[in-house]
Design an enzyme around this catalytic site. Structure first.
Site, PDB file in Angstrom:
ATOM      1  N   HIS A  72       0.568  -1.272  -0.155  1.00 17.58           N
ATOM      2  CA  HIS A  72      -0.053  -0.140  -0.742  1.00 17.58           C
ATOM      3  C   HIS A  72       0.928   1.055   0.070  1.00 17.58           C
ATOM      4  CE1 HIS A  72      -4.191  -0.800   0.776  1.00 17.58           C
ATOM      5  NE2 HIS A  72      -3.564  -2.345   0.541  1.00 17.58           N
ATOM      6  N   TYR A 197      -9.458   6.154   6.436  1.00 10.43           N
ATOM      7  CA  TYR A 197      -9.713   6.493   7.654  1.00 10.43           C
ATOM      8  C   TYR A 197     -10.139   8.299   8.393  1.00 10.43           C
ATOM      9  CZ  TYR A 197      -4.999   4.008   9.047  1.00 10.43           C
ATOM     10  OH  TYR A 197      -4.170   2.964   9.953  1.00 10.43           O
ATOM     11  N   LYS A 292       0.786   0.306  14.514  1.00  9.91           N
ATOM     12  CA  LYS A 292       1.980  -0.010  14.975  1.00  9.91           C
ATOM     13  C   LYS A 292       1.972  -1.016  16.240  1.00  9.91           C
ATOM     14  CE  LYS A 292       3.055   3.799  13.249  1.00  9.91           C
ATOM     15  NZ  LYS A 292       3.697   2.730  12.390  1.00  9.91           N
ATOM     16  N   TYR A 380       3.759   6.908  10.265  1.00 11.50           N
ATOM     17  CA  TYR A 380       3.409   5.092   9.353  1.00 11.50           C
ATOM     18  C   TYR A 380       3.899   4.409   8.640  1.00 11.50           C
ATOM     19  CZ  TYR A 380      -1.597   3.096   8.137  1.00 11.50           C
ATOM     20  OH  TYR A 380      -2.466   2.527   7.841  1.00 11.50           O
TER      21      TYR A 380
END
Ligand code: FAS
Ligand code: PHB
Length: 385
Positions: A72, A197, A292, A380
């Site tokens: 991604h 999100y 995470k 990220y």
């Protein structure tokens, strides 16, 4: 029984550590409370940083990851009708991989026998002894004992390892959020090619996936929310509402799994004491907003395995002594990112109209700032080890 490193827990931390040690010829045994079937059925994380996939490639336990993992290059942040795409590949030169923790766990377990990694399943009542001495040991149900040089506590947030740190040396830091995530897994195609999100007036939502035919969605629900308040239809309706433009593309289907996970930020320091070393959720927990949790478990064991291998191969104890400081430095930066993204993307019951406008203003700023998007992107994809 005697070994060099006794590992408590067959989650991602324990399994990755076991394989890394075995690949370097270090003897170790994993004691796991649950059955193999139970562990392999857990539905949890979905996004792997390069630090995690690099370990799997290094171990050569990556055939399915290479075949089924989805690279991604970006994800979307939605406030109402606008989607801000964070192009992590263009901004950082790195991508993330969508490949479920369930699959990672299954791959690591399947590879254990051929690599001499012993896992003792259904080891009830594991207890830690003499962690301050040079001869610690573990005991578990029906009087079993394992003598070892070191103990690796990889037993998650509710395991016994963290409690083995003397109260006088242990410092913990915690933020419990006033909401949880209700997650649904369904064999329907995802509503978008990338993760979305969303911060809607009603609350947070996340559109994720496990494959081109299997979707994973979450919505924020109040603390203590009951599952039976959320029949599938109500959940699909709320997802369609909160996810903005992508919500209109949702394909509905029956839930394969539905569960509510509480959200907390937690760190225990130090992450070591005597011959006991903590790794993964037993030492720290993050809200899953930043993807995470699993990845921090992987970076902890990257540091811990290097330290233990250095000790056995070269008699070098420097990395062992410096493990907690080194691992915790990366943990705290991931805690900050996860906390910040959770604050930005969720509705907090105590917040008023001003706080809501602050969230919308921050999203508006991010939409127009390459610097702000880069800061999000580099966290990220995962900060370097
Ligand atoms: P784990 O908790 O995975 O593994 C610990 C292991 O130790 C377990 O197998 C447990 O059975 C075993 N154990 C516990 N007590 C024991 C004892 N007394 N004796 C022997 N064994 C014992 N992270 C994300 O990034 N995204 C997500 O969407 C996400 N969703 C989550 C949902 C839930 C419900 C939970 C609990 C966590 C979620 N996480 C998510 C975080 C999760 O992925 C963790 O970060 C990850 O599993 C950490 O791996 P470990 O440290 O190995 O701990
Ligand atoms: C998931 O697919 O389970 C997932 C993805 C990203 C997150 C959290 C969970 O931030």
């Amino acid at each position: 029984m005697k070994t060099q490193v006794a590992i408590i827990g067959a989650g991602p931390a324990g399994l990755l550590l076991g394989h890394l040690l075995r690949a370097a010829g270090v003897a170790c045994v994993i004691l796991e409370r649950q059955s193999r079937a139970y562990v392999e059925a857990r539905i949890r994380a979905g996004v792997l940083e390069r630090t995690t996939t690099d370990l799997l490639h290094r171990l050569g336990i990556d055939a399915r990851l290479n075949a089924e993992g989805l690279p991604h290059h970006g994800f979307g942040l939605v406030d109402g009708e606008r989607t801000v795409r964070i192009d992590v590949a263009a901004l950082t030169g790195h991508a993330v991989t969508v490949y479920g923790q369930t699959e990672v766990t299954r791959d690591l377990i399947a590879a254990a026998p051929e690599r001499g990694l012993d896992i003792i399943w259904e080891a009830g009542d594991v207890a830690l002894h003499d962690v301050d001495s040079s001869a610690p040991f573990l005991t578990w149900a029906d009087g079993q004992r394992l003598d070892t040089d070191f103990i690796a506590g990889c037993d998650g947030f509710h395991g016994p390892s963290r409690a083995a740190l003397p109260a006088a040396v242990q410092k913990s830091f915690e933020c419990v959020y006033p909401f949880g995530w209700l997650g649904i897994l369904a064999d329907v195609p995802p509503c978008d090619d990338e993760l979305i999100y969303a911060n809607h007036d009603n609350g947070f939502a996340l559109a994720s996936m496990r494959s081109p035919t299997r979707s994973r969605y979450y919505i924020q629900v109040p603390d203590g929310e009951r599952m039976d308040n959320w029949p599938d239809d109500r959940l699909w309706d709320e997802l369609a509402l909160r996810l903005g433009p992508a919500g209109a593309r949702i394909v509905r289907g029956p839930a394969l799994e539905k569960s509510i996970a509480p959200l907390r930020s937690f760190v225990c320091e130090p992450m070591q004491h005597g011959r006991l070393f903590l790794a993964g959720d037993c030492a720290h927990v993050v809200p899953p907003t930043g993807a995470k949790g699993l990845n921090l478990a992987a970076s902890d064991v990257a540091y811990l395995s290097a330290a233990l291998i250095g000790f056995y191969h070269d008699g070098d104890e420097a990395l062992l002594h410096g493990y907690s400081a080194r691992a915790a430095a990366r943990v705290w930066k991931a805690e900050r990112f996860s906390w910040q993204l959770t604050k930005l993307m969720h509705r907090f019951p105590e917040d008023g109209r001003f706080e809501r406008r602050m969230q919308l203003a921050e999203l508006d700023y991010i939409a127009g700032s390459v610097a702000a998007q880069t800061a999000i992107a580099e966290n990220y994809v995962g900060l370097p080890l």
